[in-house]
Design an enzyme around this catalytic site. Sequence first.
Site, PDB file in Angstrom:
ATOM      1  N   LYS A  29       0.781  -1.023  -0.028  1.00  0.00           N
ATOM      2  CA  LYS A  29      -0.085  -0.058   0.025  1.00  0.00           C
ATOM      3  C   LYS A  29       0.732   1.478  -0.163  1.00  0.00           C
ATOM      4  CE  LYS A  29      -3.735  -2.300   2.450  1.00  0.00           C
ATOM      5  NZ  LYS A  29      -4.542  -2.713   3.629  1.00  0.00           N
ATOM      6  N   GLN A  73      -4.932  -1.622  10.017  1.00  0.00           N
ATOM      7  CA  GLN A  73      -4.756  -2.837   9.292  1.00  0.00           C
ATOM      8  C   GLN A  73      -5.281  -3.975  10.070  1.00  0.00           C
ATOM      9  OE1 GLN A  73      -3.476  -3.099   6.226  1.00  0.00           O
ATOM     10  NE2 GLN A  73      -3.559  -5.337   6.100  1.00  0.00           N
ATOM     11  N   ASP A  96     -11.257   2.580   3.986  1.00  0.00           N
ATOM     12  CA  ASP A  96     -11.793   1.061   4.069  1.00  0.00           C
ATOM     13  C   ASP A  96     -13.144   0.864   3.815  1.00  0.00           C
ATOM     14  OD1 ASP A  96      -9.384  -0.607   4.058  1.00  0.00           O
ATOM     15  OD2 ASP A  96      -9.050  -0.290   6.222  1.00  0.00           O
TER      16      ASP A  96
HETATM   17  N1  LIG Z   1      -7.893  -2.496   7.283  1.00  0.00           N
HETATM   18  C1  LIG Z   1      -7.529  -3.234   6.068  1.00  0.00           C
HETATM   19  N2  LIG Z   1      -7.820  -3.078   5.030  1.00  0.00           N
HETATM   20  C2  LIG Z   1      -7.708  -3.980   3.941  1.00  0.00           C
HETATM   21  O1  LIG Z   1      -7.907  -3.751   2.795  1.00  0.00           O
HETATM   22  C3  LIG Z   1      -7.020  -5.103   4.329  1.00  0.00           C
HETATM   23  C4  LIG Z   1      -6.846  -5.444   5.627  1.00  0.00           C
HETATM   24  N3  LIG Z   1      -7.023  -4.397   6.596  1.00  0.00           N
HETATM   25  N4  LIG Z   1      -6.410  -6.629   6.254  1.00  0.00           N
HETATM   26  C5  LIG Z   1      -5.891  -7.783   5.269  1.00  0.00           C
HETATM   27  C6  LIG Z   1      -6.791  -7.660   3.876  1.00  0.00           C
HETATM   28  C7  LIG Z   1      -6.002  -8.266   2.596  1.00  0.00           C
HETATM   29  N5  LIG Z   1      -5.803  -7.249   1.576  1.00  0.00           N
HETATM   30  C8  LIG Z   1      -5.058  -7.382   0.427  1.00  0.00           C
HETATM   31  C9  LIG Z   1      -4.673  -6.300  -0.100  1.00  0.00           C
HETATM   32  C10 LIG Z   1      -3.796  -6.382  -1.161  1.00  0.00           C
HETATM   33  C11 LIG Z   1      -3.454  -7.818  -1.587  1.00  0.00           C
HETATM   34  C12 LIG Z   1      -2.329  -7.885  -2.760  1.00  0.00           C
HETATM   35  O2  LIG Z   1      -1.917  -6.859  -3.463  1.00  0.00           O
HETATM   36  N6  LIG Z   1      -2.069  -9.055  -3.095  1.00  0.00           N
HETATM   37  C13 LIG Z   1      -0.995  -9.311  -4.033  1.00  0.00           C
HETATM   38  C14 LIG Z   1       0.053 -10.220  -3.607  1.00  0.00           C
HETATM   39  C15 LIG Z   1       0.495  -9.857  -2.177  1.00  0.00           C
HETATM   40  C16 LIG Z   1       1.474 -10.754  -1.613  1.00  0.00           C
HETATM   41  O3  LIG Z   1       2.498 -11.206  -2.246  1.00  0.00           O
HETATM   42  O4  LIG Z   1       1.423 -11.364  -0.278  1.00  0.00           O
HETATM   43  C17 LIG Z   1      -1.323 -10.029  -5.374  1.00  0.00           C
HETATM   44  O5  LIG Z   1      -2.668 -10.697  -5.232  1.00  0.00           O
HETATM   45  O6  LIG Z   1      -0.981 -10.015  -6.408  1.00  0.00           O
HETATM   46  C18 LIG Z   1      -4.067  -8.793  -1.030  1.00  0.00           C
HETATM   47  C19 LIG Z   1      -4.788  -8.613  -0.141  1.00  0.00           C
HETATM   48  C20 LIG Z   1      -6.388  -6.017   2.196  1.00  0.00           C
HETATM   49  N7  LIG Z   1      -6.861  -6.062   3.455  1.00  0.00           N
END
Ligand SMILES: Nc1nc(=O)c2c([nH]1)NC[C@@H]1CN(c3ccc(C(=O)N[C@@H](CCC(=O)O)C(=O)O)cc3)C=[N+]21
Length: 269
Positions: A29, A73, A96
């Site tokens: 992020k 988070q 969010d």
């Molecule tokens: N307050 C809060 N807001 C959120 O939006 C939030 C949270 N807490 N807690 C956890 C989850 C999970 N989440 C993701 C965001 C980006 C990827 C992302 O960019 N994934 C990459 C890979 C990431 C990696 O390599 O681990 C992809 O799919 O290409 C995944 C999952 C947002 N979350």
Amino acid sequence: MKASIGKSPGLAVVSVGKRRDSHTFIRIKLKACDEVGIATLIEELPENCTEHQLLNVVSGFNENPLVHGIIVQLPLPQHLDEEKIIDSVSPEKDVDGFHPLNMGNLAMRGREPLFIPCASKGCIELLLRSGVEIMGKKVAVIGRSKIVGLPTSLLLQRHHATVSTVHAFTTNPEKITREADIVVSDVGIPNIVRGNWLKPGAFVIDMGTNRIKDPSSRNGYRVTGDVCFKEATKVVSAITPVPGGIGPITISMLLSNTLDSAKRAFIFP
Ligand SMILES: Nc1nc(=O)c2c([nH]1)NC[C@@H]1CN(c3ccc(C(=O)N[C@@H](CCC(=O)O)C(=O)O)cc3)C=[N+]21
Ligand SMILES: NC(=O)C1=CN([C@@H]2O[C@H](COP(=O)(O)OP(=O)(O)OC[C@H]3O[C@@H](n4cnc5c(N)ncnc54)[C@H](OP(=O)(O)O)[C@@H]3O)[C@@H](O)[C@H]2O)C=CC1
């Protein structure tokens, strides 16, 4: 692009503890914000911080005119009351979209939330940009969490889809998913959705971001989705990969929500 607080949209990130996955998501992020010129502030609290300390940090960001978006988070350590913390974020800075005021307005037709949760917003954006008609379509959303499953179901209903929710207590989930034109999976269990759960030609959005052990990879793990990709590709018309699918779209929706919030603040300071 280098951004500085005061001249750019500003995003504040609050992190508690040392979960490796949370740190990865936060890093992604912050990097994305840096790339588009959103200034960031990060507050890292120890695993054993008190609820009072955390509420104070959020309150400081609520009051700070240079901060337009706040994310706490998730998940938080067990001793902290997640709902109380989410309630404490100003709805005007809740990029969010998890605050009950925003979530409640999302649930009620005729009302407009200030922010829509990023993963759900990304899902709709992906369908619309791919030319997929949502109105009247049968959609199965697997998962009903407050951060992804529930708001995705609500948002799809706002777009006039017929939505079925599948969760841990659903018997024969595959009977429901096999009927669906669009399947969204948000469970957190690798390969739970098999090829024979899917209707031929379906559009599949795999939200699962699961780390599984892989001794052959550099970090000892790799990231995979909820859907058995190999099987699914033989059946469906389109499926988002993990990584590189809905995850990066979710991040771009966070940037978009933060920019919207900053614009509102610049117009109505
Ligand atoms: N307050 C809060 N807001 C959120 O939006 C939030 C949270 N807490 N807690 C956890 C989850 C999970 N989440 C993701 C965001 C980006 C990827 C992302 O960019 N994934 C990459 C890979 C990431 C990696 O390599 O681990 C992809 O799919 O290409 C995944 C999952 C947002 N979350
Ligand atoms: N790509 C992205 O942008 C994002 C990805 N994620 C990823 O999505 C996944 C889920 O995250 P999150 O929503 O926070 O997780 P939660 O654990 O909060 O929710 C999981 C949901 O899955 C349901 N579930 C659990 N087991 C089953 C089962 N056997 N069959 C059907 N449903 C089941 C649960 O049902 P019940 O309610 O009955 O317990 C629950 O509703 C994770 O991999 C996470 O990393 C999360 C946020 C954003």
